[in-house]
Design a protein around this motif. Structure first.
Motif, short mmCIF file in Angstrom:
data_model
loop_
_atom_site.label_atom_id
_atom_site.label_comp_id
_atom_site.label_asym_id
_atom_site.label_seq_id
_atom_site.Cartn_x
_atom_site.Cartn_y
_atom_site.Cartn_z
N GLU A 202 0.82 -0.85 0.00
CA GLU A 202 0.18 -0.11 0.02
C GLU A 202 1.10 1.39 0.14
O GLU A 202 1.74 0.71 0.66
CB GLU A 202 -0.85 -0.02 1.40
N ILE A 203 0.77 2.18 -0.24
CA ILE A 203 0.97 3.45 -0.91
C ILE A 203 -0.09 4.81 0.04
O ILE A 203 -1.25 4.51 -0.34
CB ILE A 203 1.50 3.60 -1.94
N PHE A 204 0.91 5.43 0.45
CA PHE A 204 0.15 6.75 0.97
C PHE A 204 1.25 8.24 0.91
O PHE A 204 2.77 7.72 0.64
CB PHE A 204 0.16 6.57 3.07
N ASP A 205 0.22 9.05 0.40
CA ASP A 205 0.38 10.84 0.40
C ASP A 205 1.35 11.00 1.93
O ASP A 205 1.51 9.97 2.72
CB ASP A 205 -0.26 11.06 -0.29
N GLN A 206 1.84 12.13 2.25
CA GLN A 206 2.37 12.55 3.15
C GLN A 206 1.55 12.88 4.03
O GLN A 206 1.94 13.36 5.25
CB GLN A 206 3.32 14.10 2.81
N GLN A 207 -0.11 12.96 4.04
CA GLN A 207 -0.99 13.68 4.10
C GLN A 207 -1.47 11.79 5.37
O GLN A 207 -2.11 12.08 5.76
CB GLN A 207 -2.28 14.21 3.97
N ASN A 208 -1.12 11.07 4.87
CA ASN A 208 -1.37 9.36 4.98
C ASN A 208 -2.39 8.68 4.85
O ASN A 208 -2.83 8.68 5.49
CB ASN A 208 -1.26 9.23 6.95
N ARG A 209 -2.96 9.99 3.43
CA ARG A 209 -3.99 9.20 2.69
C ARG A 209 -2.76 8.36 1.37
O ARG A 209 -2.66 7.78 1.24
CB ARG A 209 -4.25 10.74 2.12
N LYS A 210 -4.38 6.65 1.78
CA LYS A 210 -3.86 6.16 0.58
C LYS A 210 -3.68 6.40 -0.37
O LYS A 210 -5.08 7.27 -1.07
CB LYS A 210 -4.26 4.75 1.29
N VAL A 211 -3.21 5.86 -1.13
CA VAL A 211 -2.96 7.06 -3.02
C VAL A 211 -3.37 4.91 -3.96
O VAL A 211 -3.00 4.05 -3.92
CB VAL A 211 -1.69 7.65 -3.16
N ASP A 212 -3.77 5.33 -4.95
CA ASP A 212 -3.83 4.15 -6.04
C ASP A 212 -2.40 4.70 -6.79
O ASP A 212 -2.25 5.63 -7.47
CB ASP A 212 -5.08 4.83 -6.80
N PRO A 213 -1.98 3.47 -6.28
CA PRO A 213 -0.69 2.83 -7.13
C PRO A 213 -0.31 3.49 -8.58
O PRO A 213 0.41 3.66 -9.37
CB PRO A 213 -0.63 2.07 -6.88
N GLU A 214 -1.88 3.12 -9.54
CA GLU A 214 -1.96 3.71 -10.49
C GLU A 214 -1.86 4.83 -10.99
O GLU A 214 -1.70 5.38 -11.55
CB GLU A 214 -3.18 3.21 -11.45
N LYS A 215 -1.87 5.97 -9.95
CA LYS A 215 -1.68 7.72 -10.54
C LYS A 215 0.09 7.51 -9.83
O LYS A 215 -0.36 9.24 -9.36
CB LYS A 215 -2.82 7.95 -9.65
N VAL A 216 1.10 6.65 -9.69
CA VAL A 216 2.09 7.59 -8.45
C VAL A 216 2.77 7.61 -9.82
O VAL A 216 2.72 6.54 -10.58
CB VAL A 216 2.30 6.56 -7.69
N PRO A 217 3.56 8.69 -9.80
CA PRO A 217 4.32 8.99 -10.55
C PRO A 217 5.76 8.42 -10.68
O PRO A 217 6.48 8.69 -10.70
CB PRO A 217 4.70 11.04 -11.46
N TRP A 218 5.63 6.60 -10.95
CA TRP A 218 6.17 6.30 -10.19
C TRP A 218 7.87 6.27 -11.29
O TRP A 218 8.96 6.14 -10.37
CB TRP A 218 6.06 4.51 -10.84
N HIS A 219 8.30 6.92 -12.46
CA HIS A 219 9.00 7.42 -13.27
C HIS A 219 9.97 8.25 -12.36
O HIS A 219 10.89 8.54 -12.61
CB HIS A 219 8.84 7.23 -14.60
N ARG A 220 9.55 9.04 -11.77
CA ARG A 220 9.68 10.73 -11.80
C ARG A 220 9.99 10.55 -9.84
O ARG A 220 10.86 11.01 -9.49
CB ARG A 220 8.72 10.95 -11.17
N LEU A 221 10.21 9.35 -9.69
CA LEU A 221 10.69 8.92 -7.64
C LEU A 221 12.23 8.16 -7.70
O LEU A 221 12.00 7.29 -8.74
CB LEU A 221 9.13 8.21 -6.98
N ASN A 222 12.70 9.02 -6.58
CA ASN A 222 14.06 8.87 -6.53
C ASN A 222 14.42 9.29 -5.49
O ASN A 222 13.74 9.43 -4.66
CB ASN A 222 14.85 9.21 -7.87
N ALA A 223 15.62 9.29 -5.02
CA ALA A 223 15.82 8.89 -3.13
C ALA A 223 15.54 10.70 -3.46
O ALA A 223 16.43 11.43 -1.58
CB ALA A 223 17.65 8.93 -3.20
N ASN A 224 16.11 12.05 -3.97
CA ASN A 224 15.40 12.88 -3.87
C ASN A 224 14.09 13.83 -3.58
O ASN A 224 13.56 14.54 -3.29
CB ASN A 224 16.26 13.87 -4.61
#
Length: 345
Positions: A202-224
């Motif tokens: 499961e994935i959550f935003d910074q407000q601890n709200r559950k996020v639809d994984p299909e809407k996460v910009p996975w290609h943009r995510l990195n250590a920074n």
């Protein structure tokens, strides 16, 4: 005292000027204290438990008896008091064929096991030794449990410490550390979103709200850039299995069940990210909770426990945990063994 080397000690530490009774008394007191508590306690990175060893009381007692025949009787008793120390000394005294390094390891072990004998006297204790990848539980000097454990890989080593075991969680979530999310999970999910679902995440935003994984910009995510947190749903597939045991420490370490049971068949078991995976988690949990262990005893190790809510149980007994690093240990048959220095310490 002149034969201190055969006891894992150094005779020069107990020398005193001739005809100096005060210095002789102090030397005898120190020698006896070292036989009782060890010359030096093991080096633990975090010391979160105060064992309150009665050194002052023993020092006074030895001072009262230092020039009597009873002090010799006490010395002989201390030399033979602990079975593990006695075995180490037997090997040390028959170690003429050993290298100087192995002799030093035996002397170090003799003193650390003396300390261990003192801290587990009249109390229950859980001991994890990193090099031997073993956990043992004691009730005073009686060993009641022994099991294999999986420990931190050399790049993410488990830490040595002492702490009080606080509570356990049945069917825990696994809150994925940020580093693991970014370095290990995101690259796999980026390749195929099915990895996310197959891993029961499961994935959550910074407000601890559950996020639809299909809407996460996975290609943009990195250590920074990773404005999310991830967790794994409860169930036997969970990385923590169906049981997590917690204790205070600054390293975010804990003991837990595991979904990767096959690793316990390996001789070298250093695969974790520093936490400690248990071969027999339910046996340890039941012992920690006794006499009120029904919540653990009724668990089915084979059940799925899919998406069950977490259950917190407080450990009512005062049971310390020691994680130490001893290259000398005893196998499941009680035989003394030397173990590889996996962390190069």
């Amino acid at each position: 005292m002149q034969q201190a080397e055969s006891l894992g000690l150094r005779s020069k530490d107990y020398q005193y000027p001739p005809n100096d009774s005060s210095a002789a008394k102090k030397a005898v007191q120190q020698f006896m204290l070292d036989l009782k508590f060890g010359k030096q306690a093991p080096n633990l990175r975090f010391q979160g438990y105060d064992f309150k060893l009665p050194r002052e009381a023993y020092e006074k007692r030895y001072g009262e008896l230092w020039n009597t025949l009873k002090i010799k009787e006490l010395a002989n008793r201390l030399i033979n008091e602990d079975n593990e120390v006695r075995k180490i000394l037997h090997v040390l005294q028959d170690s003429s064929h050993f290298s100087a390094e192995k002799k030093q390891l035996l002397a170090k072990a003799a003193n650390e096991y003396r300390w261990l004998a003192a801290v587990r006297a009249n109390r229950s204790l859980v001991l994890v030794n990193i090099p031997s990848t073993q956990l043992k539980a004691f009730e005073s000097h009686k060993q009641v449990l022994q099991m294999k454990v999986v420990l931190g890989k050399p790049s993410r080593p488990s830490k040595t410490l002492s702490s009080k075991i606080k509570n356990l969680i049945i069917t825990p979530y696994w809150s994925v550390p940020r580093s693991i999310s970014v370095e290990e999970l995101v690259p796999e999910i980026r390749k195929n979103i099915r990895y996310f679902y197959a891993s029961h995440l499961e994935i959550f935003d910074q407000q601890n709200r559950k996020v639809d994984p299909e809407k996460v910009p996975w290609h943009r995510l990195n250590a920074n850039y990773f404005p999310y947190s991830m967790r794994q749903r409860t169930g036997k597939w969970n990385t923590l299995g169906i049981l997590k045991i917690q204790f205070d420490n600054p390293f975010k370490m804990y003991l837990h069940d595991t979904s990767e049971k096959k690793l316990f068949a390996k001789e070298k078991r250093f695969y974790s990210h520093s936490c400690i995976r248990l071969e027999k988690p339910l046996a340890l949990g039941s012992w920690l909770l006794k006499p009120n262990s029904t919540a653990i005893d009724t668990l089915d190790a084979q059940a799925a426990y899919s998406d069950k809510p977490q259950t917190y149980l407080t450990i009512q007994r005062n049971i310390p945990l020691v994680i130490w690093y001893s290259l000398v240990d005893f196998d499941d048959r009680g035989n003394l063994r030397f173990y590889p220095n996996i962390y190069k310490r």
